[in-house]
Design an enzyme around this catalytic site. Structure first.
Site, PDB file in Angstrom:
ATOM      1  CD  GLU A 196      -1.808   2.306   1.627  1.00  0.00           C
ATOM      2  OE1 GLU A 196      -1.591   3.209   0.779  1.00  0.00           O
ATOM      3  OE2 GLU A 196      -1.774   2.488   2.837  1.00  0.00           O
ATOM      4  CB  CYS A 218      -2.424   6.130   2.989  1.00  0.00           C
ATOM      5  SG  CYS A 218      -0.976   5.473   3.808  1.00  0.00           S
TER       6      CYS A 218
END
Length: 563
Positions: free
Chosen positions: A314, A348
């Site tokens: 990720e 994120c």
């Protein structure tokens, strides 16, 4: 509490026709729910406990070793973790593992792999359920305080991360793992078929980021739950909280060699694990360049591996809020302020680009600027009224300052508010809103990972073209939100932005995914979209084996057509 499903077990026994050995693998139903987020109001027990834990950390430096097997190892390569909002306070002193120690950790992990993998999943799950109980109760304040002081999180941001989300990861993963045992192939007499969900053959390298304590626990914990052994390299700037999580897992009954806690220089760790023939997986959260480099290293060493390594990554995003003229302005303003500026934009999933219609922009702009003045940036350990604190370290501070310099110097950009920086005590950056005339300016394309929101104002009638612009502007595809009350527009936006976000929100902010409710992840440059927090994630860390058992003689080797 594990609730045994006797009826389901009997059904499986009858279907497979072999009682011996199956009860051990009968399906269990584990009832779990999301951990409540505590409020920490004045006079509450949780607030008192947290303030006590924060007081104990004040001015303290914790010494953190490498842990290989059951041995604490102290090397001569010493590093420090500084508090972001007071970089004069070294919260942790830790040491790096060198290549020799990393090879030793690999050997220790491999020696423990077979016994751990052969344990019933229910037994492995008990470790993580116990760890969740410790986090939910007696160790909650400690982990929250260490996340706040070490990573610069406010009370609520630490609570939703290091307590609620990590607890949810441990509990829901246990539930998903046990339910996976019940996913079995069809059996047709005279044969029975079964599926064993084995761990991978080798070791998994877990590389975790600074911004979520929970992510570190999950990157190492999920593969371990599924029968794997793990080398965990925590972030240098999250070492204090990461070590606390590791100790809690050990306290909960995790055997010594299952997770090796090995702080290390990034290139040294990457070179060592990708050159080992026993590497079977990398579980990563971090930057795109680092993940690409690891992927290339795996490719270069492909011929030496005993098995194809699983790569899960990720890598962040350039997340959007798209506003249609039918949107509710209050929702847009509240959602954008939270998404863009909570934890200083260091999530994120943080909103980093806003597309606003010309007709609503004066109203949205006025409200954003008005509310921005009420955002308090400061020391979250001393002032619980702080909305966000300093960014994580000097490197991050310098990168964000360069973006602000770009905003000041570019003719297409206008700073509407904020942007002042001060690193004299901590790495503080004011929340900043920048308006751009150029939707292709780098500030709309590249991840900043700081409290900077870029805004492009589009003509109302060009909303479809702007949706296509949202989709094509960046290389990322992590999160995004559309604000609109017009159902036709929502349908069009959902279709046009189908691949623009792995987590797509309608009339809600782009942050705040919850384990079990919104499994998280994105594709494109944002990663491999394995969706931690969902039922499919645990399958990623297994190597299923199908077993067919035939009950009776095979008969003639000849086929009927041969007669």
């Amino acid at each position: 509490m594990l609730l045994r499903s006797a009826a389901l077990c009997r059904a499986l026994l009858a279907r497979r026709g072999r009682a011996a050995g199956l009860c051990r693998r009968c399906v269990s139903s584990l009832q779990v729910a999301n951990e409540p987020v505590l409020a920490f109001t004045q006079g509450s027990p949780e607030r008192d406990a947290l303030q006590k834990a924060l007081k104990e950390l004040k001015g303290r430096t914790e010494a953190i070793p490498c842990v290989v097997g059951d041995e604490e190892v102290w090397t001569s390569d010493v590093r420090y973790q500084a508090s972001p909002f007071n970089h004069g306070h070294k919260v942790a002193k830790f040491c790096y593992a060198d290549k020799a120690l990393l090879h030793r950790a690999i050997g220790a992990a491999l020696a423990a792999r077979k016994e751990w993998d052969l344990k019933p999943v229910a037994d492995r799950a008990q470790v993580f359920l116990k760890a969740a109980d410790l986090l939910s109760g007696p160790r909650r304040a400690e982990v929250l305080a260490k996340t706040m002081v070490g990573q610069g999180k406010t009370v609520i941001q630490a609570e939703i991360d290091a307590a609620a989300e990590l607890i949810d990861f441990f509990r829901f993963n246990a539930k998903f793992a046990m339910e996976l045992e019940g996913e079995q192939p069809l059996s047709v007499p005279p044969s029975t078929n079964s599926m064993l969900y084995r761990g991978l053959e080798g070791f998994v390298a877990a590389i975790s980021p600074f911004n979520f304590t929970a992510i570190g626990g999950n990157l190492a914990g999920a593969p371990a739950l599924m029968g794997n052994v793990v080398l965990w390299k925590p972030s240098d700037t999250a070492m204090l909280a990461s070590y606390a999580v590791y100790r809690i897992l050990r306290e909960a009954g995790l055997p010594p060699n299952i997770i090796q806690f090995v702080p290390a220089d990034g290139p040294t760790f990457g070179d060592t694990v990708t050159s080992s023939e026993h590497l079977c997986g990398i579980n990563f959260t971090g930057s795109v360049p680092t993940f690409k480099h690891l992927w290339k290293q795996v490719a270069q060493n492909l011929d030496r591996f005993r098995t194809f390594p699983r790569l899960a990554g990720e890598c962040g995003g350039k997340n959007f809020h798209f506003v249609h003229r039918s949107a509710d302005v209050d929702s847009v303003v509240s959602g954008t302020l939270r998404s863009a500026f909570e934890y200083g934009g260091q999530k994120c999933s943080a909103c980093s680009r806003l597309y606003a219609p010309r007709s609503l922009w004066p109203q949205i702009k006025g409200r954003l600027l008005e509310e921005l003045g009420g955002i308090k940036v400061g020391n979250p350990a001393e002032d619980f009224g702080t909305f966000f604190s300093a960014v994580i370290d000097a490197k991050s501070f310098g990168r964000i300052r360069k973006w602000l310099e770009h905003a000041r110097s570019s003719p297409s950009l206008t700073i509407l508010a904020g942007g002042h920086c001060d690193d004299s005590v901590g790495y503080f950056v004011e929340p900043c809103i920048v308006e751009t005339k150029d939707p292709q300016d780098p500030i709309m394309k590249e991840e900043i990972f700081g409290p900077v929101l870029a805004v492009y104002v589009y003509p109302d009638e060009e909303y479809k073209e702007t949706l296509r612009l949202v989709d094509s502007t960046t290389s990322y595809g992590l999160t995004g939100a559309v604000f609109a009350q017009d159902k036709d527009v929502l349908r069009e936006a959902t279709e046009l932005l189908r691949h623009a976000a792995g987590n797509f929100y309608i009339n809600d902010k782009s942050t705040g995914s919850v384990v079990g409710q919104q499994p998280f992840g994105g594709a494109r440059a944002s990663g491999t979209n394995d969706k931690p927090g969902g039922p499919h994630y645990v399958l990623r860390w297994t190597s299923p084996q199908v077993i067919k058992e035939t009950h009776g003689p095979l008969g003639d080797w000849r086929y009927p057509y041969m007669q």
